[in-house]
Design a protein around this motif. Sequence first.
Motif, PDB file in Angstrom:
ATOM      1  N   ALA A  84       0.840  -1.201   0.000  1.00 44.67           N
ATOM      2  CA  ALA A  84       0.000   0.000   0.000  1.00 44.67           C
ATOM      3  C   ALA A  84       0.873   1.248   0.000  1.00 44.67           C
ATOM      4  O   ALA A  84       1.814   1.363   0.776  1.00 44.67           O
ATOM      5  CB  ALA A  84      -0.906   0.009   1.225  1.00 44.67           C
ATOM      6  N   LEU A  85       0.529   2.167  -0.900  1.00 46.27           N
ATOM      7  CA  LEU A  85       1.209   3.466  -0.972  1.00 46.27           C
ATOM      8  C   LEU A  85       0.365   4.566  -0.356  1.00 46.27           C
ATOM      9  O   LEU A  85       0.887   5.456   0.309  1.00 46.27           O
ATOM     10  CB  LEU A  85       1.497   3.844  -2.422  1.00 46.27           C
ATOM     11  N   GLY A  86      -0.935   4.544  -0.630  1.00 42.94           N
ATOM     12  CA  GLY A  86      -1.782   5.612  -0.141  1.00 42.94           C
ATOM     13  C   GLY A  86      -3.218   5.404  -0.556  1.00 42.94           C
ATOM     14  O   GLY A  86      -3.560   4.456  -1.265  1.00 42.94           O
ATOM     15  N   LYS A  87      -4.040   6.325  -0.075  1.00 45.48           N
ATOM     16  CA  LYS A  87      -5.465   6.279  -0.392  1.00 45.48           C
ATOM     17  C   LYS A  87      -5.952   7.707  -0.613  1.00 45.48           C
ATOM     18  O   LYS A  87      -5.568   8.618   0.120  1.00 45.48           O
ATOM     19  CB  LYS A  87      -6.239   5.634   0.757  1.00 45.48           C
ATOM     20  N   GLY A  99       3.158   8.178  -8.666  1.00 45.10           N
ATOM     21  CA  GLY A  99       2.462   7.225  -7.825  1.00 45.10           C
ATOM     22  C   GLY A  99       2.551   5.808  -8.355  1.00 45.10           C
ATOM     23  O   GLY A  99       3.468   5.439  -9.098  1.00 45.10           O
ATOM     24  N   GLY A 100       1.578   5.012  -7.964  1.00 42.35           N
ATOM     25  CA  GLY A 100       1.590   3.593  -8.243  1.00 42.35           C
ATOM     26  C   GLY A 100       1.782   3.240  -9.702  1.00 42.35           C
ATOM     27  O   GLY A 100       2.571   2.346 -10.048  1.00 42.35           O
ATOM     28  N   GLU A 101       1.082   3.936 -10.598  1.00 40.20           N
ATOM     29  CA  GLU A 101       1.206   3.625 -12.034  1.00 40.20           C
ATOM     30  C   GLU A 101       2.593   3.984 -12.564  1.00 40.20           C
ATOM     31  O   GLU A 101       3.157   3.263 -13.396  1.00 40.20           O
ATOM     32  CB  GLU A 101       0.123   4.358 -12.841  1.00 40.20           C
ATOM     33  N   ILE A 102       3.155   5.064 -12.083  1.00 40.67           N
ATOM     34  CA  ILE A 102       4.492   5.477 -12.531  1.00 40.67           C
ATOM     35  C   ILE A 102       5.540   4.493 -12.016  1.00 40.67           C
ATOM     36  O   ILE A 102       6.465   4.112 -12.742  1.00 40.67           O
ATOM     37  CB  ILE A 102       4.807   6.924 -12.088  1.00 40.67           C
ATOM     38  N   TYR A 103       5.394   4.039 -10.764  1.00 41.84           N
ATOM     39  CA  TYR A 103       6.319   3.015 -10.250  1.00 41.84           C
ATOM     40  C   TYR A 103       6.258   1.746 -11.094  1.00 41.84           C
ATOM     41  O   TYR A 103       7.284   1.142 -11.380  1.00 41.84           O
ATOM     42  CB  TYR A 103       5.983   2.654  -8.798  1.00 41.84           C
ATOM     43  N   LYS A 104       5.050   1.337 -11.499  1.00 45.37           N
ATOM     44  CA  LYS A 104       4.911   0.117 -12.311  1.00 45.37           C
ATOM     45  C   LYS A 104       5.651   0.254 -13.634  1.00 45.37           C
ATOM     46  O   LYS A 104       6.262  -0.701 -14.111  1.00 45.37           O
ATOM     47  CB  LYS A 104       3.426  -0.193 -12.570  1.00 45.37           C
ATOM     48  N   LEU A 105       5.592   1.431 -14.236  1.00 45.15           N
ATOM     49  CA  LEU A 105       6.326   1.669 -15.482  1.00 45.15           C
ATOM     50  C   LEU A 105       7.833   1.713 -15.245  1.00 45.15           C
ATOM     51  O   LEU A 105       8.609   1.177 -16.036  1.00 45.15           O
ATOM     52  CB  LEU A 105       5.888   2.996 -16.106  1.00 45.15           C
ATOM     53  N   ALA A 106       8.237   2.338 -14.161  1.00 50.43           N
ATOM     54  CA  ALA A 106       9.656   2.622 -13.942  1.00 50.43           C
ATOM     55  C   ALA A 106      10.440   1.458 -13.358  1.00 50.43           C
ATOM     56  O   ALA A 106      11.666   1.414 -13.513  1.00 50.43           O
ATOM     57  CB  ALA A 106       9.795   3.848 -13.039  1.00 50.43           C
ATOM     58  N   ILE A 107       9.776   0.520 -12.704  1.00 54.46           N
ATOM     59  CA  ILE A 107      10.530  -0.561 -12.045  1.00 54.46           C
ATOM     60  C   ILE A 107      11.332  -1.385 -13.048  1.00 54.46           C
ATOM     61  O   ILE A 107      12.378  -1.937 -12.719  1.00 54.46           O
ATOM     62  CB  ILE A 107       9.615  -1.438 -11.166  1.00 54.46           C
ATOM     63  N   ASP A 108      10.879  -1.433 -14.291  1.00 56.41           N
ATOM     64  CA  ASP A 108      11.595  -2.216 -15.313  1.00 56.41           C
ATOM     65  C   ASP A 108      12.854  -1.527 -15.825  1.00 56.41           C
ATOM     66  O   ASP A 108      13.692  -2.187 -16.449  1.00 56.41           O
ATOM     67  CB  ASP A 108      10.663  -2.527 -16.488  1.00 56.41           C
ATOM     68  N   VAL A 109      12.995  -0.240 -15.602  1.00 54.17           N
ATOM     69  CA  VAL A 109      14.168   0.485 -16.100  1.00 54.17           C
ATOM     70  C   VAL A 109      15.010   1.086 -14.981  1.00 54.17           C
ATOM     71  O   VAL A 109      16.079   1.640 -15.238  1.00 54.17           O
ATOM     72  CB  VAL A 109      13.770   1.592 -17.114  1.00 54.17           C
ATOM     73  N   ALA A 110      14.567   0.951 -13.733  1.00 50.55           N
ATOM     74  CA  ALA A 110      15.294   1.525 -12.596  1.00 50.55           C
ATOM     75  C   ALA A 110      16.541   0.709 -12.272  1.00 50.55           C
ATOM     76  O   ALA A 110      16.636  -0.479 -12.595  1.00 50.55           O
ATOM     77  CB  ALA A 110      14.385   1.600 -11.377  1.00 50.55           C
ATOM     78  N   ASP A 133      -5.611   2.621  -2.283  1.00 51.33           N
ATOM     79  CA  ASP A 133      -6.042   2.548  -3.677  1.00 51.33           C
ATOM     80  C   ASP A 133      -4.862   2.718  -4.634  1.00 51.33           C
ATOM     81  O   ASP A 133      -5.025   2.758  -5.837  1.00 51.33           O
ATOM     82  CB  ASP A 133      -7.151   3.566  -3.977  1.00 51.33           C
ATOM     83  N   ALA A 134      -3.650   2.817  -4.081  1.00 57.29           N
ATOM     84  CA  ALA A 134      -2.428   2.876  -4.875  1.00 57.29           C
ATOM     85  C   ALA A 134      -1.407   1.938  -4.232  1.00 57.29           C
ATOM     86  O   ALA A 134      -1.282   1.905  -2.999  1.00 57.29           O
ATOM     87  CB  ALA A 134      -1.875   4.299  -4.936  1.00 57.29           C
ATOM     88  N   PHE A 135      -0.703   1.185  -5.078  1.00 55.82           N
ATOM     89  CA  PHE A 135       0.197   0.160  -4.573  1.00 55.82           C
ATOM     90  C   PHE A 135       1.536   0.198  -5.291  1.00 55.82           C
ATOM     91  O   PHE A 135       1.606   0.510  -6.480  1.00 55.82           O
ATOM     92  CB  PHE A 135      -0.429  -1.234  -4.757  1.00 55.82           C
ATOM     93  N   PHE A 136       2.593  -0.148  -4.552  1.00 57.14           N
ATOM     94  CA  PHE A 136       3.923  -0.305  -5.112  1.00 57.14           C
ATOM     95  C   PHE A 136       3.978  -1.666  -5.799  1.00 57.14           C
ATOM     96  O   PHE A 136       3.386  -2.631  -5.304  1.00 57.14           O
ATOM     97  CB  PHE A 136       4.979  -0.221  -4.001  1.00 57.14           C
TER      98      PHE A 136
END
Length: 160
Positions: A13-16, A97-108, A123-126
Amino acid sequence: MLTLIAAAGENNALGKNNDLVWHLPDDFKRFKKMTSGHHIIMGRKTFESFPQPLPNRTHVVITRSDEYKKEGIIVVHSLERAIEHSNEDPQPFVIGGGEIYKLAIDVADRIELTRVHGTFEADAFFPEIDEQQWELVNQEFHDKDANHEFAFTYLTYERK
């Protein structure tokens, strides 16, 4: 070196409602110390959750809207463009937030994760950290105290 920096509960969980669900002053201080002087890449909703831009940082905001403009920030329409705009910084950070982390984890290259010891409604998750791709290289536990309602652990991962 692109680094994801986040605080997430044990259920990721990241936040709500575009806000954090805990208050950890030491984590805020660590975030400020690590990101000051650097580019911070985020989604529009994360940017708009701040009362004002964070001082001493270059804000790179990703949005789908062609009309979105804010004085003093860089507005882009993809993670790739955000990274291009951060090229002169040897250490840009992705801050949500959560969607940006999902995109970035593959290139970080690195993840600085504060694991908050608790399970939270959110409602947002890592994204899940795949231990086949990431190695835990450092961890530091902090117990709960008068200023911290939850125990937490700073975790540093590097791509294998």
